[in-house]
Design a protein around this motif. Sequence first.
Motif, PDB file in Angstrom:
ATOM      1  N   ASN A  29      36.614  33.322  38.099  1.00  0.00           N
ATOM      2  CA  ASN A  29      37.113  33.432  36.867  1.00  0.00           C
ATOM      3  C   ASN A  29      38.137  32.294  36.457  1.00  0.00           C
ATOM      4  O   ASN A  29      39.289  32.488  36.914  1.00  0.00           O
ATOM      5  N   ARG A  44      40.322  29.404  39.372  1.00  0.00           N
ATOM      6  CA  ARG A  44      40.691  30.104  40.190  1.00  0.00           C
ATOM      7  C   ARG A  44      40.258  29.814  41.425  1.00  0.00           C
ATOM      8  O   ARG A  44      39.041  30.029  41.583  1.00  0.00           O
ATOM      9  N   ASP A  89      42.953  34.274  37.584  1.00  0.00           N
ATOM     10  CA  ASP A  89      42.177  34.522  36.285  1.00  0.00           C
ATOM     11  C   ASP A  89      42.783  33.859  35.058  1.00  0.00           C
ATOM     12  O   ASP A  89      43.220  34.527  34.083  1.00  0.00           O
ATOM     13  N   ARG A 136      47.667  42.683  33.779  1.00  0.00           N
ATOM     14  CA  ARG A 136      46.772  41.812  34.381  1.00  0.00           C
ATOM     15  C   ARG A 136      45.789  40.805  33.577  1.00  0.00           C
ATOM     16  O   ARG A 136      45.421  39.790  34.191  1.00  0.00           O
ATOM     17  N   TYR A 224      31.327  45.020  36.698  1.00  0.00           N
ATOM     18  CA  TYR A 224      32.106  44.200  35.506  1.00  0.00           C
ATOM     19  C   TYR A 224      30.909  43.770  34.615  1.00  0.00           C
ATOM     20  O   TYR A 224      29.706  43.080  35.039  1.00  0.00           O
ATOM     21  N   VAL A 260      32.722  40.483  45.906  1.00  0.00           N
ATOM     22  CA  VAL A 260      32.915  41.523  45.074  1.00  0.00           C
ATOM     23  C   VAL A 260      31.558  41.809  44.396  1.00  0.00           C
ATOM     24  O   VAL A 260      31.311  41.034  43.358  1.00  0.00           O
ATOM     25  N   ASP A 284      32.905  37.561  42.048  1.00  0.00           N
ATOM     26  CA  ASP A 284      34.129  37.130  42.784  1.00  0.00           C
ATOM     27  C   ASP A 284      33.889  35.908  43.543  1.00  0.00           C
ATOM     28  O   ASP A 284      34.442  35.656  44.808  1.00  0.00           O
TER      29      ASP A 284
HETATM   30  C1  BMA Z   1      39.672  42.510  38.660  1.00  0.00           C
HETATM   31  C2  BMA Z   1      40.397  41.115  38.690  1.00  0.00           C
HETATM   32  C3  BMA Z   1      39.242  40.153  38.627  1.00  0.00           C
HETATM   33  C4  BMA Z   1      38.110  40.222  39.555  1.00  0.00           C
HETATM   34  C5  BMA Z   1      37.767  41.726  39.365  1.00  0.00           C
HETATM   35  C6  BMA Z   1      36.398  42.095  40.291  1.00  0.00           C
HETATM   36  O1  BMA Z   1      40.804  43.606  38.841  1.00  0.00           O
HETATM   37  O2  BMA Z   1      41.104  41.165  39.914  1.00  0.00           O
HETATM   38  O3  BMA Z   1      39.914  39.052  39.186  1.00  0.00           O
HETATM   39  O4  BMA Z   1      36.966  39.614  38.958  1.00  0.00           O
HETATM   40  O5  BMA Z   1      38.584  42.661  39.771  1.00  0.00           O
HETATM   41  O6  BMA Z   1      36.934  42.157  41.746  1.00  0.00           O
END
Ligand code: BMA
Length: 306
Positions: A29, A44, A89, A136, A224, A260, A284
């Motif tokens: 990210n 990042r 991020d 965040r 996501y 992830v 990720d």
């Molecule tokens: C979110 C962030 C992102 C990450 C996403 C999936 O909460 O922390 O940086 O890409 O989770 O892990």
Amino acid sequence: MANESVFKRYKNNPIITAAAVKRANSIHNSAVVPFKDGYAGVFRVDEQDFRFTLHAGRSKDGIHWKIDDEEIKMKCSNPDIPESKRNYDPRITMLDGVYYITWCVDSSQGPCIGLAKTKDFENFERMDNLFPPANRNCVIFPRKINGKYAVLHRPSDRGHTPFGDVFYSTSPDLVHWGTHRFVFGPLQGWQSTKVGPGPAPIEVEDGWLLIYHGVWTSCNGYLYYAGGAILDKEKPWKVLYRTKDYLLAPTEIYERVGDVPNVVFPSSAVVNDKTLRLYYGCADTCISVAEADIDEIARFIKTHSF
Ligand code: BMA
């Protein structure tokens, strides 16, 4: 049209992997902007000791990057600004020749929003944190709105929680923030767990084009997606259109498999003529790009709106 897709992925995705940076476990990210006769960015990097650090990078074409092995050492003239345990991020917005970086700072009290500025991507100056925990995601609009700096941000997230709404706030000086307005929260489907602003909003005919991430909770964890909204030009907390269908979903192997799984995380956008190039984190682990005609994105959002 079956499986209608506005964005076309670059054929050589992912464009940046951990191999680009010494000691990187992953690079994802990240934020990219046009700079001089090419591009610059803040990336990042999750290091092999699992510190999350920000690294500067440069590119001629926005696809092939040279990223610094060393993390950015920000100058900080105010000793009261709390130290950051982890940095991740980033988003970048250029205002009057100054590039402002907002990013997530992990403090002892939880995630909050850091702010820094640079003119040359070599010297960075840390400013006071933009918001306290828990927050965040934050991105600055590319121009003042009604005479004020303006941001979209996502407070109320202590770790992975089933809440996370986007808010609009303004400031006369990038230090004092107020006039907080709720913009939007989760809705059914791929954006039912939480949402957060992605790249800096882009001014289009109908308003501000915002690309954002939406999270869905499956029985196997979080997924996501990228969605889009058009916000009112003068009152950007007013949502004119918002996608019911996602703009981009984790479908490719590099989006599905990684540290992830099942993550596309839109974090910056560059517009050349009418083509918007979206940079997004994949699983990720790495960075990819996808392109779309900006009018097509707006049309898609309008015709696939709630
Ligand atoms: C979110 C962030 C992102 C990450 C996403 C999936 O909460 O922390 O940086 O890409 O989770 O892990």
